[in-house]
Write an enzyme that holds these catalytic residues in place. Sequence first.
Site, PDB file in Angstrom:
ATOM      1  N   GLU A  26      39.050  30.937  39.467  1.00  0.00           N
ATOM      2  CA  GLU A  26      39.105  32.305  40.014  1.00  0.00           C
ATOM      3  C   GLU A  26      40.522  32.891  39.443  1.00  0.00           C
ATOM      4  O   GLU A  26      41.407  32.482  39.912  1.00  0.00           O
ATOM      5  CB  GLU A  26      39.282  32.028  41.409  1.00  0.00           C
ATOM      6  CG  GLU A  26      37.884  31.471  42.195  1.00  0.00           C
ATOM      7  CD  GLU A  26      36.650  32.428  42.068  1.00  0.00           C
ATOM      8  OE1 GLU A  26      37.031  33.676  41.864  1.00  0.00           O
ATOM      9  OE2 GLU A  26      35.455  31.924  42.134  1.00  0.00           O
TER      10      GLU A  26
ATOM     11  N   CYS B  95      43.866  39.576  43.884  1.00  0.00           N
ATOM     12  CA  CYS B  95      43.208  39.659  42.755  1.00  0.00           C
ATOM     13  C   CYS B  95      42.096  40.858  42.838  1.00  0.00           C
ATOM     14  O   CYS B  95      41.805  41.367  41.616  1.00  0.00           O
ATOM     15  CB  CYS B  95      42.434  38.285  42.454  1.00  0.00           C
ATOM     16  SG  CYS B  95      41.477  37.700  43.721  1.00  0.00           S
TER      17      CYS B  95
ATOM     18  N   GLU C 245      47.872  43.480  35.742  1.00  0.00           N
ATOM     19  CA  GLU C 245      47.803  43.412  37.218  1.00  0.00           C
ATOM     20  C   GLU C 245      49.045  43.907  37.971  1.00  0.00           C
ATOM     21  O   GLU C 245      49.909  43.380  37.606  1.00  0.00           O
ATOM     22  CB  GLU C 245      47.564  42.039  37.576  1.00  0.00           C
ATOM     23  CG  GLU C 245      46.157  41.826  38.226  1.00  0.00           C
ATOM     24  CD  GLU C 245      45.959  40.550  38.808  1.00  0.00           C
ATOM     25  OE1 GLU C 245      46.597  39.235  38.197  1.00  0.00           O
ATOM     26  OE2 GLU C 245      45.146  39.990  39.610  1.00  0.00           O
TER      27      GLU C 245
ATOM     28  N   LYS D 142      47.056  21.114  45.356  1.00  0.00           N
ATOM     29  CA  LYS D 142      48.610  21.422  44.947  1.00  0.00           C
ATOM     30  C   LYS D 142      48.761  22.907  45.240  1.00  0.00           C
ATOM     31  O   LYS D 142      48.272  23.981  44.563  1.00  0.00           O
ATOM     32  CB  LYS D 142      48.806  21.388  43.538  1.00  0.00           C
ATOM     33  CG  LYS D 142      50.313  21.475  43.428  1.00  0.00           C
ATOM     34  CD  LYS D 142      50.640  22.137  42.129  1.00  0.00           C
ATOM     35  CE  LYS D 142      50.692  23.668  41.849  1.00  0.00           C
ATOM     36  NZ  LYS D 142      51.660  24.196  42.750  1.00  0.00           N
TER      37      LYS D 142
END
Length: 492
Positions: free
Chosen positions: A261, A295, A392, A185
Amino acid sequence: MTITDARTDVVAAVPKRLFIDGAWTDAASGSTFAVADPATGRELCEIADAGPDDGRRALEAAVAAQEGWAATAPRARSEILRRAHEIILARTEELALLMTLEMGKPLDQARGEVAYAAEFFRWFSEEAVRIDGGYAPTPDGANRIVVMRQPVGPCLLITPWNFPLAMGTRKIGPAVAAGCTMVLKPAPQTPLSSLALAGILAEAGLPAGVLNVVTTSDAAAVIEPLLRGGRVRKLSFTGSTQVGRILLAQCADTVVRTSMELGGNAPFIVFDDADLDVAVDGAMAAKMRNMGEACTAANRMFVHRSVADEFAARFAERMAGLTVGPGTEPGTDVGPLIDAAGRGKVEELVADAVARDAKVLTGGTTPEGSGYFYPPTVLTDVARDSALMSTEIFGPVAAITTFEDEDDVVRVANDTDWGLVGYVFTRDLDRAIRVSERLEVGMVGLNTGLVSNPAAPFGGVKQSGLGREGGRVGIEEFLEYKYLAVPVRAAK
Ligand code: NAP
């Protein structure tokens, strides 16, 4: 051919449907959703919008194909990946343009991602034929321990939008090599790269049902019943820590194995003995790859007080010299952010830092016009309680703060729930090793701003994830151990 023709052609060439059991199919409801170009905000195309029934159908195809696929010769699995690697490289230009159109990154970075993505298939084609087991006597000598490795079974793979091709191949490569079937997906912002990849794998000879791709605008409705249904054996997820937590909870009920992850909050540390040329190059790579939407992006820059002004001035000059524009334009260094929400978050984080007395050396103002552009921005004197030190950023914004003491910078760098990657710049070998050992992260860039490599174990500690992708261990995530107890009796 003009760029407009090429753009129309690459989008037209991708099937806009679900890929289930080797066939392209509409969603059962007939629904579709729009995919947009972040450089303009305009719609690129509509694609099939799967619901829970489509998800179930895709998983049924993966379950049905599992036994046959697990029995396929490792060399046959390896050759499929190898062929797919070659097809991807041969289609670099089309795939790069497609990725730029749906995700925004400049074309040369998209070409780089195509090469990086293809390399996962080459790496795992080599690993497919090296799955081995073990043989050992028990300590009392009475039994033999025979260990075999088997595929975990049907997997669910969920990917984010920031590396649309590489996040797919990093999961599909080891799953194919290990003999697992799967449902992928992709993120709704960037489904076209995944659909193109499914076509390439089919062309390379992947049997029907081994890879199924389900695109949807309602991930929660499609995924939760699959995870709770008892037939998924493994979830491999790349995305935010927030969503990772939700999925881990769903996996707990039926004890689904997971690889996670997740997000990062990377410290980027420049000591007073660093080579500043190397540190500035490293900062450009660690901050600006993918417009900061990675990331692994340097999120908090800690620079020793004695070199902070020089580092900031040189870094800001390089940042100010970058060209912002559509990724398809020649000469563009910085494309648009993924969408209005992504840019809005960056704007808020900068406003909060400035309200706490951060200085803006360059950037910091959203341009007028269409597309989700944001300029390369360097902030200094960033207060440690600013929101962007614990969030982030996911944009082209560098937040610089200073330190004086090694113990202090290690303590502050580790003072976060995340632990994906850290960057250390120093010419002192003792310090390099000492600080690398003390950082609570899964990866360290030592005098470099780039750690990603298909041959290396990629992943984080703390709330940055569980497990590793790539390297020798990448395939382990898709394999189970089975041990046979074999008594060996003395001859009569
Ligand atoms: P995200 O919002 O967590 O979404 C990731 C994927 O999960 C998307 O496909 C998303 O689809 C899906 N998803 C969201 N909610 C779900 C649910 N309830 N059930 C099932 N699936 C669900 O992350 P993103 O914004 O796409 O990507 C950025 C994040 O990924 C950042 O935090 C970044 O650090 C992380 N990332 C980590 C790595 C790594 O290797 N550690 C690599 C790349 C990116 P929908 O959008 O439709 O919800």
